[in-house]
Design a protein around this motif. Structure first.
Motif, PDB file in Angstrom:
ATOM      1  N   SER A  19     -36.922  83.140 -33.279  1.00 22.11           N
ATOM      2  CA  SER A  19     -35.861  83.782 -33.918  1.00 22.11           C
ATOM      3  C   SER A  19     -36.081  84.722 -34.786  1.00 22.11           C
ATOM      4  O   SER A  19     -35.785  85.353 -34.788  1.00 22.11           O
ATOM      5  CB  SER A  19     -34.825  83.034 -34.742  1.00 22.11           C
ATOM      6  OG  SER A  19     -36.133  82.087 -35.521  1.00 22.11           O
ATOM      7  N   LEU A  63     -35.405  87.276 -31.978  1.00 23.06           N
ATOM      8  CA  LEU A  63     -33.717  87.646 -32.745  1.00 23.06           C
ATOM      9  C   LEU A  63     -33.842  88.394 -34.031  1.00 23.06           C
ATOM     10  O   LEU A  63     -32.642  88.803 -34.828  1.00 23.06           O
ATOM     11  CB  LEU A  63     -33.001  86.125 -33.050  1.00 23.06           C
ATOM     12  CG  LEU A  63     -32.831  85.717 -31.580  1.00 23.06           C
ATOM     13  CD1 LEU A  63     -32.185  84.255 -32.496  1.00 23.06           C
ATOM     14  CD2 LEU A  63     -32.062  86.405 -30.663  1.00 23.06           C
ATOM     15  N   GLU A  81     -34.538  87.225 -36.991  1.00 19.04           N
ATOM     16  CA  GLU A  81     -33.869  86.440 -38.195  1.00 19.04           C
ATOM     17  C   GLU A  81     -34.926  85.478 -39.209  1.00 19.04           C
ATOM     18  O   GLU A  81     -34.696  84.257 -38.863  1.00 19.04           O
ATOM     19  CB  GLU A  81     -33.022  85.621 -37.335  1.00 19.04           C
ATOM     20  CG  GLU A  81     -31.199  85.815 -36.431  1.00 19.04           C
ATOM     21  CD  GLU A  81     -30.294  85.010 -36.075  1.00 19.04           C
ATOM     22  OE1 GLU A  81     -30.502  84.129 -35.740  1.00 19.04           O
ATOM     23  OE2 GLU A  81     -29.074  85.757 -35.777  1.00 19.04           O
ATOM     24  N   TYR A 102     -30.989  76.778 -34.576  1.00 28.06           N
ATOM     25  CA  TYR A 102     -30.828  77.031 -33.331  1.00 28.06           C
ATOM     26  C   TYR A 102     -31.205  75.662 -32.386  1.00 28.06           C
ATOM     27  O   TYR A 102     -31.296  75.524 -31.244  1.00 28.06           O
ATOM     28  CB  TYR A 102     -32.364  77.643 -33.067  1.00 28.06           C
ATOM     29  CG  TYR A 102     -32.242  78.554 -33.913  1.00 28.06           C
ATOM     30  CD1 TYR A 102     -31.225  79.943 -33.715  1.00 28.06           C
ATOM     31  CD2 TYR A 102     -32.974  78.607 -35.609  1.00 28.06           C
ATOM     32  CE1 TYR A 102     -31.161  81.192 -34.300  1.00 28.06           C
ATOM     33  CE2 TYR A 102     -32.905  80.071 -36.111  1.00 28.06           C
ATOM     34  CZ  TYR A 102     -32.140  81.123 -35.434  1.00 28.06           C
ATOM     35  OH  TYR A 102     -32.875  82.744 -36.739  1.00 28.06           O
ATOM     36  N   GLN A 118     -25.705  77.968 -30.327  1.00 24.82           N
ATOM     37  CA  GLN A 118     -26.965  78.568 -31.485  1.00 24.82           C
ATOM     38  C   GLN A 118     -27.439  78.275 -30.810  1.00 24.82           C
ATOM     39  O   GLN A 118     -28.446  79.389 -30.683  1.00 24.82           O
ATOM     40  CB  GLN A 118     -27.496  78.472 -32.646  1.00 24.82           C
ATOM     41  CG  GLN A 118     -26.458  78.517 -33.429  1.00 24.82           C
ATOM     42  CD  GLN A 118     -26.214  79.967 -34.169  1.00 24.82           C
ATOM     43  OE1 GLN A 118     -27.100  80.993 -34.122  1.00 24.82           O
ATOM     44  NE2 GLN A 118     -25.065  80.205 -34.437  1.00 24.82           N
ATOM     45  N   LYS A 165     -29.478  81.233 -27.474  1.00 27.79           N
ATOM     46  CA  LYS A 165     -29.653  82.250 -28.331  1.00 27.79           C
ATOM     47  C   LYS A 165     -30.926  82.482 -28.527  1.00 27.79           C
ATOM     48  O   LYS A 165     -31.632  84.128 -28.110  1.00 27.79           O
ATOM     49  CB  LYS A 165     -29.067  82.885 -29.590  1.00 27.79           C
ATOM     50  CG  LYS A 165     -27.801  83.016 -30.056  1.00 27.79           C
ATOM     51  CD  LYS A 165     -27.026  82.787 -31.663  1.00 27.79           C
ATOM     52  CE  LYS A 165     -27.701  83.515 -32.267  1.00 27.79           C
ATOM     53  NZ  LYS A 165     -27.781  83.904 -33.798  1.00 27.79           N
ATOM     54  N   SER A 193     -33.183  80.116 -23.715  1.00 21.97           N
ATOM     55  CA  SER A 193     -31.774  80.933 -22.770  1.00 21.97           C
ATOM     56  C   SER A 193     -32.703  81.284 -21.337  1.00 21.97           C
ATOM     57  O   SER A 193     -34.402  82.098 -21.035  1.00 21.97           O
ATOM     58  CB  SER A 193     -30.819  81.936 -23.137  1.00 21.97           C
ATOM     59  OG  SER A 193     -30.097  82.164 -21.599  1.00 21.97           O
TER      60      SER A 193
END
Length: 263
Positions: free
Chosen positions: A119, A123, A125, A136, A141, A144, A147
């Motif tokens: 993340s 991401l 974040e 997450y 979530q 994200k 995957s």
């Protein structure tokens, strides 16, 4: 007639309540004779790993457990586990599984630790990684971070880079609170410094070699992060809030937008 059953490599699922009840009985009644006691045990034989995962998930469905472990049976989680093993790491998909395998703790990566690293790096974040990593593992979530659209090599990169950054901060920052607060922002910044872009895509990140991220690169990234952290108070509140992240993004854009390469 008594019968004996020998079990090889058993996995105990959902046995905590039983063990706690036994402990509580003898705690309250220390003089209670040992004698014979009986406990209900359900035995399920299966050599199929996927079937074992389904059993674990179904058995724990009525028990409150950390949300990340309800995703442990996801096929991608098993794929990550296999990839980590080939990379010399142990993915702790099943909590504390590393203890049984006598794996050195420096090689262990937990599910939450990996989600935080991904993340922060992929991401961008770091605020959520620091303050709200359990988000997450919620249904809206999870994809994200975990995957099949993400290059699977990226998970190894994120895990190794986190360990590299943690080791660097041990010498660069004496205060544990600051190390914890700076870690995920440092991870975000260090890939920007190394790849000369304010935000890299998944393929570029997956191709990054952790061995090429030396102390000089990490130190450069820290010189970008530290002033922003101090500007907002150098505290837990700063690291967990959105303002520090917004400012760091601005800093990275001003530093690397002109140098941005087509990836």
């Amino acid at each position: 007639h008594s019968k004996e059953l020998t079990i090889d490599e058993p996995q105990i699922v959902n046995g905590l309540q039983t063990s706690m009840e036994v402990y509580e009985h003898f705690r309250v009644n220390p003089q209670s004779p040992a004698g014979r006691r009986h406990a209900v045990v359900r035995l399920i034989e299966s050599a199929d790993i996927k079937q074992q995962d389904r059993i674990i998930k179904a058995t724990n469905s009525q028990t409150k457990i950390p949300p990340q472990y309800l995703w442990a049976t996801d096929e991608l989680q098993r794929d990550i586990e296999q990839l980590f093993r080939a990379s010399g790491l142990h993915y702790d998909r099943r909590k504390n599984s590393w203890r049984k395998l006598a794996v050195g703790l420096q090689k262990v990566v937990g599910m939450t630790e990996l989600a935080q690293a991904v993340s922060a790096i992929y991401l961008q974040e770091p605020d959520h990684a620091r303050a709200r990593p359990s988000r997450y593992f919620k249904k809206d979530q999870y994809a994200k971070v975990f995957s099949t659209k993400v290059p699977i090599e990226l998970y190894v990169l994120c895990a190794l880079l986190r360990k590299r950054a943690e080791a660097f901060l041990q010498t660069a920052e004496s205060d544990r609170m600051h190390r914890n607060n700076l870690l995920f922002y440092l991870l975000m910044a260090v890939v920007a410094v190394k790849l000369k872009t304010p935000r890299a895509n998944g393929n570029a990140l997956a191709g990054l070699k952790v061995g090429e991220v030396d102390d000089t690169v990490l130190a450069t990234a820290l010189t970008l992060v530290r002033p922003v952290y101090e500007e907002f108070g150098a505290s837990d509140t700063a690291a967990k809030g959105p303002e520090m992240l917004a400012e760091l993004k601005t800093v990275l854009k001003s530093q690397f937008t002109k140098q941005k390469k087509k990836l």
